[in-house]
Design a protein around this motif. Structure first.
Motif, PDB file in Angstrom:
ATOM      1  N   ILE A   1       6.949 -13.462  -0.620  1.00  0.00           N
ATOM      2  CA  ILE A   1       6.904 -12.871   0.507  1.00  0.00           C
ATOM      3  C   ILE A   1       5.462 -12.911   1.093  1.00  0.00           C
ATOM      4  N   ASN A   2       5.265 -13.322   2.478  1.00  0.00           N
ATOM      5  CA  ASN A   2       4.078 -13.232   3.256  1.00  0.00           C
ATOM      6  C   ASN A   2       4.230 -12.343   4.031  1.00  0.00           C
TER       7      ASN A   2
ATOM      8  N   LEU B   1      15.768  -4.480   1.362  1.00  0.00           N
ATOM      9  CA  LEU B   1      14.338  -4.007   1.546  1.00  0.00           C
ATOM     10  C   LEU B   1      14.045  -2.860   0.166  1.00  0.00           C
ATOM     11  N   GLU B   2      14.992  -1.921   0.065  1.00  0.00           N
ATOM     12  CA  GLU B   2      15.043  -0.809  -0.833  1.00  0.00           C
ATOM     13  C   GLU B   2      14.949  -1.286  -2.262  1.00  0.00           C
ATOM     14  N   LYS B   3      15.672  -2.388  -2.602  1.00  0.00           N
ATOM     15  CA  LYS B   3      15.867  -3.047  -3.735  1.00  0.00           C
ATOM     16  C   LYS B   3      14.348  -3.547  -4.094  1.00  0.00           C
ATOM     17  N   THR B   4      13.967  -4.471  -3.447  1.00  0.00           N
ATOM     18  CA  THR B   4      12.444  -5.170  -3.289  1.00  0.00           C
ATOM     19  C   THR B   4      11.436  -4.112  -3.587  1.00  0.00           C
ATOM     20  N   THR B   5      11.599  -3.159  -2.759  1.00  0.00           N
ATOM     21  CA  THR B   5      10.430  -2.053  -3.077  1.00  0.00           C
ATOM     22  C   THR B   5      10.564  -1.277  -4.266  1.00  0.00           C
ATOM     23  N   ARG B   6      11.572  -1.009  -4.773  1.00  0.00           N
ATOM     24  CA  ARG B   6      11.945  -0.497  -5.948  1.00  0.00           C
ATOM     25  C   ARG B   6      11.359  -1.396  -7.068  1.00  0.00           C
ATOM     26  N   ALA B   7      11.695  -2.813  -6.786  1.00  0.00           N
ATOM     27  CA  ALA B   7      11.261  -3.575  -7.994  1.00  0.00           C
ATOM     28  C   ALA B   7       9.645  -3.594  -8.205  1.00  0.00           C
ATOM     29  N   LEU B   8       9.097  -3.461  -6.705  1.00  0.00           N
ATOM     30  CA  LEU B   8       7.523  -3.442  -6.775  1.00  0.00           C
ATOM     31  C   LEU B   8       6.908  -2.323  -7.593  1.00  0.00           C
ATOM     32  N   VAL B   9       7.582  -1.163  -7.196  1.00  0.00           N
ATOM     33  CA  VAL B   9       7.292   0.270  -7.978  1.00  0.00           C
ATOM     34  C   VAL B   9       7.402   0.138  -9.389  1.00  0.00           C
TER      35      VAL B   9
ATOM     36  N   GLN C   1      -4.986  -0.813   4.195  1.00  0.00           N
ATOM     37  CA  GLN C   1      -5.439   0.075   3.329  1.00  0.00           C
ATOM     38  C   GLN C   1      -5.684   1.374   3.967  1.00  0.00           C
ATOM     39  N   ARG C   2      -5.121   2.491   3.468  1.00  0.00           N
ATOM     40  CA  ARG C   2      -5.476   3.798   3.661  1.00  0.00           C
ATOM     41  C   ARG C   2      -6.242   4.574   2.401  1.00  0.00           C
ATOM     42  N   PRO C   3      -6.590   5.850   2.434  1.00  0.00           N
ATOM     43  CA  PRO C   3      -6.953   6.426   1.207  1.00  0.00           C
ATOM     44  C   PRO C   3      -5.618   6.668   0.436  1.00  0.00           C
ATOM     45  N   ASP C   4      -5.574   6.091  -0.931  1.00  0.00           N
ATOM     46  CA  ASP C   4      -4.547   6.131  -1.829  1.00  0.00           C
ATOM     47  C   ASP C   4      -3.110   5.810  -1.058  1.00  0.00           C
ATOM     48  N   THR C   5      -3.214   4.821  -0.057  1.00  0.00           N
ATOM     49  CA  THR C   5      -2.199   4.393   0.279  1.00  0.00           C
ATOM     50  C   THR C   5      -2.242   2.914   0.931  1.00  0.00           C
ATOM     51  N   LEU C   6      -1.085   2.084   0.475  1.00  0.00           N
ATOM     52  CA  LEU C   6      -1.041   0.791   1.255  1.00  0.00           C
ATOM     53  C   LEU C   6      -0.018   0.624   2.095  1.00  0.00           C
ATOM     54  N   ILE C   7      -0.342  -0.055   3.195  1.00  0.00           N
ATOM     55  CA  ILE C   7       0.408  -0.133   4.477  1.00  0.00           C
ATOM     56  C   ILE C   7       1.157  -1.596   4.629  1.00  0.00           C
ATOM     57  N   LEU C   8       2.295  -1.934   4.232  1.00  0.00           N
ATOM     58  CA  LEU C   8       3.002  -3.258   4.310  1.00  0.00           C
ATOM     59  C   LEU C   8       3.979  -3.309   5.031  1.00  0.00           C
ATOM     60  N   LEU C   9       3.638  -4.465   6.059  1.00  0.00           N
ATOM     61  CA  LEU C   9       4.538  -4.908   7.236  1.00  0.00           C
ATOM     62  C   LEU C   9       5.259  -6.080   6.643  1.00  0.00           C
ATOM     63  N   ILE C  10       6.608  -5.900   6.257  1.00  0.00           N
ATOM     64  CA  ILE C  10       7.644  -6.702   6.083  1.00  0.00           C
ATOM     65  C   ILE C  10       8.690  -7.298   7.099  1.00  0.00           C
TER      66      ILE C  10
ATOM     67  N   ALA D   1       7.090   5.439  -2.450  1.00  0.00           N
ATOM     68  CA  ALA D   1       7.105   4.653  -1.452  1.00  0.00           C
ATOM     69  C   ALA D   1       8.066   5.209  -0.398  1.00  0.00           C
ATOM     70  N   GLY D   2       7.622   5.053   0.935  1.00  0.00           N
ATOM     71  CA  GLY D   2       8.462   5.469   1.948  1.00  0.00           C
ATOM     72  C   GLY D   2       8.667   4.228   3.012  1.00  0.00           C
ATOM     73  N   ILE D   3      10.003   4.063   3.690  1.00  0.00           N
ATOM     74  CA  ILE D   3      10.461   2.880   4.261  1.00  0.00           C
ATOM     75  C   ILE D   3      10.624   3.302   5.566  1.00  0.00           C
ATOM     76  N   SER D   4      10.061   2.639   6.719  1.00  0.00           N
ATOM     77  CA  SER D   4      10.253   2.924   8.284  1.00  0.00           C
ATOM     78  C   SER D   4      11.865   2.413   8.565  1.00  0.00           C
ATOM     79  N   SER D   5      12.179   2.759   9.643  1.00  0.00           N
ATOM     80  CA  SER D   5      13.540   2.420  10.134  1.00  0.00           C
ATOM     81  C   SER D   5      13.311   0.903  10.808  1.00  0.00           C
TER      82      SER D   5
END
Length: 627
Positions: A432-433, A457-465, A438-447, A479-483
């Motif tokens: 995935i590209n 997306l939830e399955k992919t995020t769960r696998a990453l965690v 980066q934020r303090p103690d947080t990574l922001i990912l645009l997918i 992790a939190g996922i936007s709409s």
């Protein structure tokens, strides 16, 4: 002519001013002169060769005396053996006597032979003490050589005499023991191996040959390394480097990463490699010529393997494969393989640097998108440079992490490690590209949805965690996922949605979708934050006033109680509390709120207030818990 008869075994006479002992010309040598020779030999040829020299010398003396005694037919075999210590003493070597003997002959075969005895005033030990002081081991090599040679000459079978203690070690006397060589096994091998050593000149010749061979080997390794280095300097890839090696030795070569994924290979196809790779087994007793090189066997051959290091970590390995009909030259091949691993380390470092540079560019690009610096057309044009289509739907994922305990690594290193692992996992495992900020103690990912559809997306995020939890043991990942969003200019809003959602994630449920917040997610924004806080204050009352750790503990208890539908058993288990402890907290909460916690309407209002509290007071709660 003057003749002196010491006894029946030793006749000394003088003829023409020369001395003869038992008809053999002899010379008198002082023990001091012997000590000087002993000292010079040790200094010039070393203690081991000196052992050989004196053992052989004593052995020859013993054999000559045995030949004289063997002529006396009036003596039986045991008597001839017992005359040995007498002759030894008569010649001034030491005062010698036998203390134990076990001797059994059956026919012409010696069934058992075991003699023990004592040497007192050993001239050899005396000189060693004068010249070198107390020794770490026995030093009477001529005496043991004499006893070995004498008895071997008398009985006609190989025996070996050994010192059990020695005056040279500081003992009061020397204690010796003699047995058949076959009974000593490995204990006699040391002396007999010394006596088989090559002459010094021959050894020097062989050493010179080995040095020349080593020089040629090093020249070949150096030439190969230079050729590989030149390919690296030219900017060529690993395939070009493997071509050089394969043309030179024709061995199959394999380069793998730390997960055993094949990165490059020559001289073998992937199907054959896959068929044998699970049959590799280490050869633990095989002498290895390089500390980092492992030797493995497989069904039809041998594998030589060495690790690839990058910044102190093993990131892969290089291997040579040999079929049964080929015999590896372990010494030179291991050196070449080690050089190949060094080249691969440089290639990996170059790739790592390029990737990190690109990720930094992409992270900076995401920050500028969120800040609203560019127009939509500018964003699309810049995204083309990194092969990313931002014209369609996308999601923002907020990945927070908290290090649970202190460790040897510095906090900055852990942040960097987390970023690198997330980037590598999405790039290599999920292909995935993504844009990562980066934020303090947080990574922001645009997918983008083109790469990961919404339903996956939830399955992919769960696998990453799960991957991060497995590889970074001392951290909690949520992790939190936007709409779903379609307008890239609203990336900042999507990020706030993801950050709001992650605040409701927990160890039990590490991923929260913004959609799961329901109406609460829509209501919470900067414009109505004060109204939301008033709602929290109205519903939580005393629990919300003057927040501290004790009140946060009660708030967490109430949240889990409501989240578990009022089930006491499940709530106690999730909080790791006893049921009595849970009832005590719930009674205290009921008293503070002055309400029925079983009332459905009240439960809904409290849950809304608790979720809102976790979102709008997130920073305040984190600060209180950190105190």
């Amino acid at each position: 002519m003057k003749t002196l008869k010491l006894n029946d075994l030793l006749h000394i006479r003088q003829e023409n001013e020369l001395w003869f002992a038992n008809n053999e010309r002899s010379v008198f040598v002082s023990t001091k002169a012997f000590g000087a020779m002993q000292r010079d030999l040790i200094e010039n040829i070393g203690i081991n060769r000196m052992k050989t020299f004196f053992f052989k010398y004593g052995y020859q003396l013993g054999v000559e005396d045995a030949q004289e005694v063997a002529k006396k037919d009036s003596l039986n075999l045991l008597e001839k053996i017992q005359y040995g210590p007498i002759i030894h003493a008569l010649k001034g070597h030491a005062k010698s006597h036998i203390t134990e003997k076990e001797f059994e002959v059956e026919g012409n075969e010696i069934k058992s032979f075991r003699f023990k005895g004592v040497w007192e005033n050993s001239y050899e030990a005396e000189q060693h003490l004068k010249n070198f002081g107390i020794s770490q081991g026995p030093v009477c090599y001529t005496l043991t050589g004499y006893a070995t040679g004498y008895v071997t000459g008398v009985v006609g079978v190989d025996v070996f005499f050994k010192e059990l203690q020695c005056q040279g070690q500081g003992a009061p006397c020397c204690v010796w023991e003699g047995r058949l060589v076959s009974e000593w096994k490995d204990e006699a091998e040391e002396f007999f191996s010394y006596s088989k050593e090559l002459p010094i000149l021959k050894e020097l010749e062989q050493t010179n040959e080995k040095l020349m061979l080593e020089k040629n080997n090093l020249a070949l390794v150096s030439k190969t390394y230079n050729e590989m280095t030149n390919e690296l300097i030219k900017g060529n890839n690993i395939d070009s480097i493997l071509d050089i090696l394969h043309k030179q030795n024709q061995y199959p070569i394999v380069v793998e990463d730390s997960r055993q994924h094949v990165l490059a290979y020559k001289g073998i196809n992937l199907e054959d490699l896959e068929s044998i790779r699970y049959t590799f087994s280490e050869i633990p007793d095989k002498k290895q010529c390089h500390s980092k090189v492992g030797i493995f066997s497989f069904e039809n051959g041998t594998r030589l393997m060495t690790p690839i290091y990058l910044l102190g970590q093993v990131v892969g390995n290089c291997s040579f494969l040999y079929q049964r009909e080929r015999t590896p030259n372990y010494e030179i091949d291991s050196m070449i393989l080690d050089r190949l691993a060094s080249i691969c380390s440089l290639l990996f470092l170059k790739e790592k640097t390029e990737v990190e540079s690109m990720e930094q560019v992409k992270g900076h690009f995401l920050e500028e998108i969120i800040s609203g610096k560019y127009t939509q057309q500018e964003i699309m044009r810049k995204a083309d440079f990194i092969q990313l289509d931002l014209s369609n739907h996308y999601h923002i994922v907020a990945l927070t992490y908290k290090f649970l305990n202190t460790c040897d690594e510095k906090e900055f290193t852990l942040h960097k490690k987390t970023f690198e692992m997330v980037s590598a996992y999405l790039r290599e495992e999920e292909n995935i590209n993504v844009l990562i900020g980066q934020r303090p103690d947080t990574l922001i990912l645009l997918i983008t949805e083109k790469q990961v559809p919404q339903q996956n997306l939830e399955k992919t995020t769960r696998a990453l965690v799960s991957f991060l939890k497995k590889h970074i043991k001392n951290a909690l990942f949520l992790a939190g996922i936007s709409s779903q969003n379609s307008n890239i200019l609203e990336a900042g809003v999507a990020m706030e949605e993801a950050c709001s959602a992650v605040r409701l994630s927990s160890r039990d449920e590490p991923i929260t979708l913004f959609g799961d917040l329901g109406m609460l997610g829509i209501l919470i924004n900067d414009q109505n934050e004060q109204a939301i806080k008033k709602m929290i204050r109205d519903y939580l009352g005393v629990l919300y006033e003057n927040l501290d750790k004790n009140k946060l503990e009660l708030i967490e208890t109430l949240y889990h109680f409501l989240d578990q539908g009022g089930n006491l058993d499940q709530t106690a288990e999730s909080l790791a509390l006893s049921k009595s402890g849970l009832r005590y907290r719930l009674n205290k909460i009921t008293d503070l709120l002055d309400c029925d916690l079983r009332d459905p309407q009240r439960q809904f209002q409290l849950m809304m207030a608790l979720k809102a509290l976790k979102i709008v007071e997130h920073e305040r709660i984190k600060k209180i818990l950190a105190e």
